[in-house]
Design a protein around this motif. Structure first.
Motif, PDB file in Angstrom:
ATOM      1  N   UNK A 154       0.845  -1.202   0.000  1.00 58.82           N
ATOM      2  CA  UNK A 154       0.000   0.000   0.000  1.00 58.82           C
ATOM      3  C   UNK A 154       0.880   1.252   0.000  1.00 58.82           C
ATOM      4  N   UNK A 155       2.085   1.162   0.565  1.00 68.22           N
ATOM      5  CA  UNK A 155       3.011   2.295   0.536  1.00 68.22           C
ATOM      6  C   UNK A 155       3.382   2.628  -0.902  1.00 68.22           C
ATOM      7  N   UNK A 156       3.706   1.601  -1.682  1.00 64.33           N
ATOM      8  CA  UNK A 156       4.062   1.821  -3.089  1.00 64.33           C
ATOM      9  C   UNK A 156       2.905   2.438  -3.848  1.00 64.33           C
ATOM     10  N   UNK A 157       1.704   1.911  -3.653  1.00 63.02           N
ATOM     11  CA  UNK A 157       0.551   2.410  -4.403  1.00 63.02           C
ATOM     12  C   UNK A 157       0.246   3.868  -4.049  1.00 63.02           C
ATOM     13  N   UNK A 158       0.318   4.207  -2.769  1.00 65.32           N
ATOM     14  CA  UNK A 158       0.087   5.596  -2.364  1.00 65.32           C
ATOM     15  C   UNK A 158       1.166   6.512  -2.918  1.00 65.32           C
ATOM     16  N   UNK A 159       2.430   6.095  -2.766  1.00 66.80           N
ATOM     17  CA  UNK A 159       3.537   6.975  -3.128  1.00 66.80           C
ATOM     18  C   UNK A 159       3.676   7.176  -4.629  1.00 66.80           C
ATOM     19  N   UNK A 160       3.456   6.139  -5.413  1.00 64.60           N
ATOM     20  CA  UNK A 160       3.581   6.304  -6.857  1.00 64.60           C
ATOM     21  C   UNK A 160       2.621   7.365  -7.376  1.00 64.60           C
ATOM     22  N   UNK A 161       1.381   7.299  -6.936  1.00 64.23           N
ATOM     23  CA  UNK A 161       0.370   8.243  -7.420  1.00 64.23           C
ATOM     24  C   UNK A 161       0.687   9.668  -7.012  1.00 64.23           C
ATOM     25  N   UNK A 162       0.986   9.876  -5.725  1.00 63.42           N
ATOM     26  CA  UNK A 162       1.138  11.245  -5.248  1.00 63.42           C
ATOM     27  C   UNK A 162       2.464  11.847  -5.711  1.00 63.42           C
ATOM     28  N   UNK A 163       3.528  11.066  -5.776  1.00 66.53           N
ATOM     29  CA  UNK A 163       4.810  11.601  -6.230  1.00 66.53           C
ATOM     30  C   UNK A 163       4.742  12.031  -7.696  1.00 66.53           C
ATOM     31  N   UNK A 164       4.082  11.236  -8.519  1.00 64.66           N
ATOM     32  CA  UNK A 164       3.930  11.618  -9.921  1.00 64.66           C
ATOM     33  C   UNK A 164       3.091  12.884 -10.048  1.00 64.66           C
ATOM     34  N   UNK A 165       2.079  13.007  -9.210  1.00 65.34           N
ATOM     35  CA  UNK A 165       1.227  14.195  -9.250  1.00 65.34           C
ATOM     36  C   UNK A 165       2.002  15.442  -8.829  1.00 65.34           C
ATOM     37  N   UNK A 166       2.987  15.260  -7.943  1.00 63.72           N
ATOM     38  CA  UNK A 166       3.797  16.372  -7.478  1.00 63.72           C
ATOM     39  C   UNK A 166       4.972  16.674  -8.405  1.00 63.72           C
ATOM     40  N   UNK A 167       5.129  15.873  -9.459  1.00 63.66           N
ATOM     41  CA  UNK A 167       6.146  16.174 -10.455  1.00 63.66           C
ATOM     42  C   UNK A 167       7.409  15.343 -10.396  1.00 63.66           C
ATOM     43  N   UNK A 168       7.479  14.370  -9.503  1.00 63.60           N
ATOM     44  CA  UNK A 168       8.656  13.507  -9.437  1.00 63.60           C
ATOM     45  C   UNK A 168       8.619  12.484 -10.577  1.00 63.60           C
ATOM     46  N   UNK A 169       9.784  11.987 -10.948  1.00 60.02           N
ATOM     47  CA  UNK A 169       9.895  10.891 -11.910  1.00 60.02           C
ATOM     48  C   UNK A 169      10.009   9.595 -11.120  1.00 60.02           C
ATOM     49  N   UNK A 170       9.004   8.730 -11.218  1.00 59.68           N
ATOM     50  CA  UNK A 170       8.923   7.540 -10.375  1.00 59.68           C
ATOM     51  C   UNK A 170       9.159   6.283 -11.201  1.00 59.68           C
ATOM     52  N   UNK A 171      10.048   5.429 -10.687  1.00 59.68           N
ATOM     53  CA  UNK A 171      10.358   4.151 -11.307  1.00 59.68           C
ATOM     54  C   UNK A 171      10.174   3.055 -10.262  1.00 59.68           C
ATOM     55  N   UNK A 172      10.079   1.818 -10.716  1.00 59.43           N
ATOM     56  CA  UNK A 172       9.962   0.690  -9.789  1.00 59.43           C
ATOM     57  C   UNK A 172      10.988  -0.368 -10.145  1.00 59.43           C
ATOM     58  N   UNK A 173      11.315  -1.183  -9.141  1.00 49.47           N
ATOM     59  CA  UNK A 173      12.265  -2.269  -9.325  1.00 49.47           C
ATOM     60  C   UNK A 173      11.856  -3.420  -8.429  1.00 49.47           C
ATOM     61  N   UNK A 174      12.087  -4.637  -8.895  1.00 48.62           N
ATOM     62  CA  UNK A 174      11.758  -5.808  -8.079  1.00 48.62           C
ATOM     63  C   UNK A 174      11.452  -7.008  -8.953  1.00 48.62           C
ATOM     64  N   UNK A 175      11.124  -8.146  -8.347  1.00 48.48           N
ATOM     65  CA  UNK A 175      10.730  -9.328  -9.111  1.00 48.48           C
ATOM     66  C   UNK A 175       9.536  -9.002 -10.013  1.00 48.48           C
TER      67      UNK A 175
END
Length: 300
Positions: free
Chosen positions: A159-180
């Motif tokens: 849930x941390x990832x889901x919350x943070x991806x949405x709000x960080x992108x809305x605030x103008x950050x470039x968001x990437x993910x990594x993992x299996x």
């Protein structure tokens, strides 16, 4: 009165206002007298940081807390979440802080008239964790636009990832993910998925995630060393990070799994700073929920 169930319901201006209030409330340690508010904390899932952080915020604001013990409650007799909340509302609670294993549990609480603060819902959202993460990043860089954030680990169940991806992108950050790959949502564009070796070169903020074992079919991680070497932050990878890049983690930390234990408190780490910021953010959220216009000024 203002609930907080997901940051998707807040504008950028409202989010910035909460962060500003958190900075203002940071040094408020205790008000001179109780303010008459009573908040019920309902944690249907285990928690250390979020639960204790909310309790500390309540104490520092002079708010009384009604402790709800799920293990000895009528939930064990089949009582619904709505009826539990309606009972506590009826006896005088002014707001609820709720963590629940069901995603969007708050949809069941439409008839509740006091504020509901979401302390985590299933694999859905964790808005106050996102806010404390935002505060930590803003303290470091002063802005969000153009900051490269890599969220690494168990994306699908977090849930941390889901919350943070949405709000960080809305605030103008470039968001990437990594993992299996099996732990990355199908909705994430291919160009936003990087390996951990790519992540350490790219990230201004490397946000590691705990493996959500309780949300997996298997009850244990078969080979922690393999996970660390393939998907985690090793000491060797940390040496290749940008000079001013920081490490974040919502905790609890699986030491030696997603991060080498030697890096948990290294100079780049903001893991315990995040926890410290959590109290300030939750004070700001409580003030907002209870419609207290100003921070307490009579501090003792």
């Amino acid at each position: 009165m203002a609930s907080l169930t997901t940051l998707k319901d807040l504008s950028v201006m409202e989010i910035e206002r909460i962060l500003d209030d958190a900075e203002r409330l940071y040094e408020v340690r205790h008000v001179g007298s109780r303010n008459g508010h009573i908040i019920a904390n309902l944690f249907f899932e285990s928690s250390t940081r979020t639960k204790c952080s909310f309790e500390m915020a309540q104490k520092q604001l002079g708010i009384d807390t009604l402790h709800f013990d799920v293990a000895t409650s009528s939930v064990n007799k089949g009582e619904s979440l709505y009826d539990t909340a309606k009972t506590l509302e009826s006896i005088g609670c002014d707001a609820f802080i709720i963590r629940h294993g069901e995603t969007r549990y708050y949809d069941q609480l439409e008839g509740i008239t006091v504020p509901i603060i979401n302390a985590g819902d299933g694999s859905g959202d964790h808005p106050t964790q996102s806010l404390l993460d935002l505060l930590t990043i803003r303290q470091e860089y002063g802005l969000f636009r153009g900051i490269k954030v890599v969220i690494a680990g168990d994306i699908l169940h977090s849930r941390v990832a889901h919350s943070n991806m949405e709000v960080l992108e809305r605030l103008g950050a470039d968001v990437y993910v990594s993992g299996p790959r099996e732990w990355i949502d199908d909705s994430i564009p291919e160009e936003k998925i990087v390996t951990m070796d790519e992540a350490v070169h790219l990230a201004d903020v490397l946000m590691l995630l705990r493996i959500q074992l309780e949300r997996h079919d298997t009850g244990s991680l078969s080979d922690p060393d393999t996970y660390l070497n393939t998907y985690g932050l090793t000491v060797e990878r940390e040496r290749r990070m940008k000079p001013d890049a920081i490490i974040m983690h919502p905790a609890p930390v699986n030491r030696g799994v997603e991060i080498d234990t030697r890096l948990v408190e290294c100079s780049r780490s903001r893991i315990f700073k995040q926890m410290n910021n959590g109290v300030a953010v939750r004070k700001a959220v409580l003030v907002r929920a209870l419609h207290k216009k100003e921070a307490p000024v009579h501090v003792v």
